[in-house]
Structures are given as structure tokens and as C-alpha cells.
Design an enzyme around this catalytic site. Structure first.
Site, PDB file in Angstrom:
ATOM      1  N   ASP A  92      68.883  39.598   8.869  1.00  0.00           N
ATOM      2  CA  ASP A  92      68.217  38.401   8.383  1.00  0.00           C
ATOM      3  C   ASP A  92      68.570  38.210   6.913  1.00  0.00           C
ATOM      4  OD1 ASP A  92      66.706  40.232   7.025  1.00  0.00           O
ATOM      5  OD2 ASP A  92      64.838  39.797   8.057  1.00  0.00           O
ATOM      6  N   ASP A 283      63.193  38.836  17.946  1.00  0.00           N
ATOM      7  CA  ASP A 283      63.068  40.088  17.191  1.00  0.00           C
ATOM      8  C   ASP A 283      61.617  40.247  16.775  1.00  0.00           C
ATOM      9  OD1 ASP A 283      62.620  39.742  14.026  1.00  0.00           O
ATOM     10  OD2 ASP A 283      63.797  38.041  14.752  1.00  0.00           O
ATOM     11  N   CYS A 329      57.777  54.874  35.376  1.00  0.00           N
ATOM     12  CA  CYS A 329      58.729  54.732  34.265  1.00  0.00           C
ATOM     13  C   CYS A 329      59.672  55.933  34.250  1.00  0.00           C
ATOM     14  CB  CYS A 329      57.989  54.630  32.936  1.00  0.00           C
ATOM     15  SG  CYS A 329      59.084  54.520  31.491  1.00  0.00           S
ATOM     16  N   CYS A 331      61.727  56.704  31.649  1.00  0.00           N
ATOM     17  CA  CYS A 331      62.145  57.096  30.299  1.00  0.00           C
ATOM     18  C   CYS A 331      61.901  58.592  30.095  1.00  0.00           C
ATOM     19  CB  CYS A 331      61.401  56.277  29.242  1.00  0.00           C
ATOM     20  SG  CYS A 331      59.700  56.819  28.895  1.00  0.00           S
ATOM     21  N   HIS A 360      59.401  55.379  24.493  1.00  0.00           N
ATOM     22  CA  HIS A 360      58.861  54.725  25.688  1.00  0.00           C
ATOM     23  C   HIS A 360      58.775  53.210  25.500  1.00  0.00           C
ATOM     24  CE1 HIS A 360      56.277  53.626  29.053  1.00  0.00           C
ATOM     25  NE2 HIS A 360      55.535  52.965  28.169  1.00  0.00           N
TER      26      HIS A 360
END
Length: 389
Positions: A92, A283, A329, A331, A360
Site C-alpha cells: 500500500d 486485505d 480442519c 491444518c 489455523h
């Protein structure tokens, strides 16, 4: 721009699945951009980011110009090499920091909170003059300087300098600020054109606050300038209803053949709403900041009736909970560790807690975006929404 392109692969309603091609690889959209503000995702390394399916990250021009400095980063081979990140990056321009230096964060402003330190000295058509929060040194950030810094940082996608218009100011101030930002955008473009080498592309930023006529004027300016992409910035309103209206204004007027980025939005419900309006990338610090406060993102089937989008693992209810954050999940955190262990780490103030929960949450958001892309391709986005909200 031969090294860059944007392709819309499938449109379902206003939602679209696309591809942004860059020298550091392709970004499948819709995509979430995680904030490595100072050249690092807090408590997470780039290998873990890659393992979690991250496509692109963001770094902050303002913070990096103060420390270690753009010349130092350039001597180290640019942000990609310094960070060990070989995928696309966005920087940015420092515009949001101008806002926060003078007015505080958006949430502070809406709540009427005034923090003690205000380091913005002056802002006018030349640029913004401010004191460094690190050593008190005075800096001047101009549109030209912002582009020069971003060229040295070396991110693939870069933004024009703008003033992120405060929420509480008058329409007249908002109009003057927007038109100043348009002049800054023109100067940013001119500076960018001087030394572009096909390694970066420039995004324009829509301003105009909550005013539909000003947003239309700003979108028309962006549409008629030779930007690769476009971002929606500035104040988006005092609540979600107004925010959705402002984003809808922009999407009504902005060109549809460019990638469109929504600055600073990161909750699950907001992501779905914006994608349904045609937004391509987002973002926000929300997923990683939430993790550092003990918050773990979870899907509806893993929530209690009191829970919205996350659970707070600091809560005593997890002290003896041997389940993972989410049973379904895959992960690393969920495969290896329980809620009870994470609860203990948080209470003991062990830094590992923040790393594991951050991993996570990053994995969770990347899975969310993958599911959304596939749902658009299959024309079932509304059905997919029920799996996450």
C-alpha cells in the site's frame, strides 16, 4: 504490462472467479491478502504461509520507509528476497497511515476515541509531513516519493498515494480531499511511468466517503486513467449497512474489466457480501490479529449458539477440551493440538500459542476463499455461504 494480466474465468451473478497473472505467479480470485505490515506476518514464517495455501501478502510502505528504509531493502534484493517469499506481493502507499496519524483508526474515529499521540504535522496538495513514531524524525511523503519507495520495495502490485478521508468530516472536506487524491493519483501515475520496467503494476483508489455522487466522480476518474487495477478506499461508513451501500456505489460505477480490491475488510460475512458485489481481492489484519487475542475462526457446524465467527480459547470452558479447534480442519494446529493445550499456552503467555492459532486462521481463510472460488465456478455461491455463515 506484458508480465501482468487479469482474466475473468467465470461470472455467477456479479460474483466472479478470475486470475491475476504476475511475474511471481498467478493469483486465483477471489483472494485474501494477509498483512505482513512490517515485512513479516506476526509470529508466522513464510514457509508456514505457503503451506497454508497463501497466494499473496501485503506490506506497508509507511512502516518500511521508516525501518529499515527502502534503500536498505533494495540493497537486500527487495522485499521478496529479504522475506524469503517467492509469490506475489502488494504494497500500500502509506495513505491509510496518513489517516490514522491524523485521526486515529476507523474504529477510534467512529467511537470518538482520541489517542494521545498524533504525529501528522501537515497535509496539503504537496504531500503529508509527519514525525516518525520510532525516533521523532520529520518525513515528507509525496505521491512521487511513495512510488519511488514502492519501486525499491519491489512488490508486484502497488497503489497510488491517497488521503483516506475521515468519517466525521463534512461533505465539502470529503470532496476537496477526494480531488486532492485525484491529483496525487495523476502524479503517482506520472512518476510510475518514468521508470516502469514491467515488473510492477499500479492500482488507482476510489475515494468520496459515503457520498454517492462523489464516489461516482471518483470512479469516473479512475476509469479514465491507465491503471491496471482499482481499489476502494476511504471511509466506508459508520456501520455494515452503510459500508455495503458504499461498496455497491463503487461497483456500480467502476470498470468491470479490471481487478477490484477492497481495502481493510476481513470478516467472513463481509467477504461474502463483497464478493456478491463483484470484489476480487481483500486485505485485512483481522484473521491474524484475532489469533493474537486467542480468537480461532470456526465454521457454523463447530459453533455454539452464542458464537459468531470465532471462539476465544482464553475462556475457561476450553481448559479440559481435548478436541481440536475444528474436527474437520486439516491444518497443522488442528491435526496436532487440542483446544485445552492452546488454552494453557495462552494462559501461560507462551508465544507458541499465537503461532499455532495464527496458522489455523490463515489456513481457515485460505480454505474459505478456495471454497468460494469453486462455488462461483459451479454457480452455487449462495449454497456455499451457508457452510460458513
Amino acid at each position: 504490462m506484458s508480465n501482468f494480466s487479469f482474466i475473468i474465468i467465470k461470472q455467477s451473478g456479479s460474483a466472479r472467479a478470475g486470475l491475476i497473472n504476475t511475474p511471481h505467479g498467478s493469483i486465483e480470485t477471489p483472494a485474501f491478502i494477509f498483512c505482513a505490515t512490517k515485512g513479516a506476518i506476526k509470529v508466522a514464517d513464510t514457509e508456514r504461509l505457503d503451506d497454508a495455501g497463501t497466494q499473496i501478502i501485503l506490506a506497508n510502505t509507511y512502516h518500511l520507509m521508516l525501518q529499515p528504509g527502502e534503500d536498505t531493502i533494495a540493497q537486500l534484493g527487495g522485499l521478496h528476497k529479504m522475506m524469503g517469499w517467492n509469490k506475489p506481493m502488494l504494497t500500500d502507499s502509506g495513505g491509510y497511515q496518513i489517516f490514522s496519524l491524523g485521526h486515529g483508526s476507523v474504529s477510534e474515529e467512529i467511537k470518538g476515541i482520541r489517542s494521545k499521540q498524533r504525529t501528522l504535522l501537515t497535509i496539503n496538495e504537496d504531500g503529508a509531513v509527519f514525525r516518525s513514531y520510532i525516533n521523532g524524525k520529520t518525513y515528507c511523503l509525496t505521491p512521487e516519493k511513495s512510488i519511488q519507495i514502492q519501486q525499491k520495495l519491489g512488490a508486484d502490485l502497488i497503489l497510488v498515494l491517497d488521503e483516506c478521508t475521515p468519517f466525521h468530516v463534512s461533505k465539502e472536506y470529503t470532496k476537496q480531499s477526494m480531488r486532492m487524491s485525484h491529483k496525487w493519483a495523476t502524479r503517482s501515475l506520472q512518476e510510475f511511468e518514468k521508470s516502469k520496467q514491467g515488473k510492477q503494476v499500479l492500482y488507482g483508489i476510489s475515494q468520496g466517503g459515503v457520498y454517492k455522487d462523489l464516489r461516482k466522480e471518483s470512479c469516473e476518474f479512475i476509469n479514465n486513467a491507465p491503471f491496471f487495477g482499482q481499489a476502494i478506499g476511504g471511509s466506508l461508513g459508520k456501520d455494515k449497512k452503510q459500508m455495503y451501500e458504499v461498496v455497491a456505489y463503487n461497483m456500480e460505477y467502476l470498470r468491470q474489466d479490471r481487478p477490484t480490491h477492497l481495502l481493510g475488510i476481513g470478516s467472513i460475512v463481509d467477504i461474502f457480501h463483497a464478493i456478491n458485489l463483484g470484489i476480487d481481492t481483500f486485505d485485512c489484519v483481522h484473521p491474524t490479529r484475532l489469533a493474537r487475542h486467542g480468537g480461532a475462526l470456526i465454521k457454523p457446524n463447530n459453533r455454539s449458539s452464542q458464537c459468531k465467527e470465532h471462539i476465544n480459547l482464553r475462556n475457561k470452558q476450553f481448559e479440559l477440551d481435548n478436541n481440536p479447534i475444528e474436527d474437520d480442519c486439516s491444518c497443522f494446529t488442528c491435526r496436532k493440538h487440542s483446544r485445552a493445550y492452546l488454552h494453557y499456552l495462552l494462559k501461560a503467555r507462551e508465544l507458541l500459542a499465537y503461532t499455532l492459532i495464527t496458522y489455523h486462521n490463515i489456513f481457515f481463510i485460505n480454505k474459505l476463499m478456495q471454497s468460494i472460488r469453486q462455488a462461483i465456478l459451479d454457480n452455487r455461491l449462495n449454497q456455499e455461504k451457508s457452510n460458513w455463515i
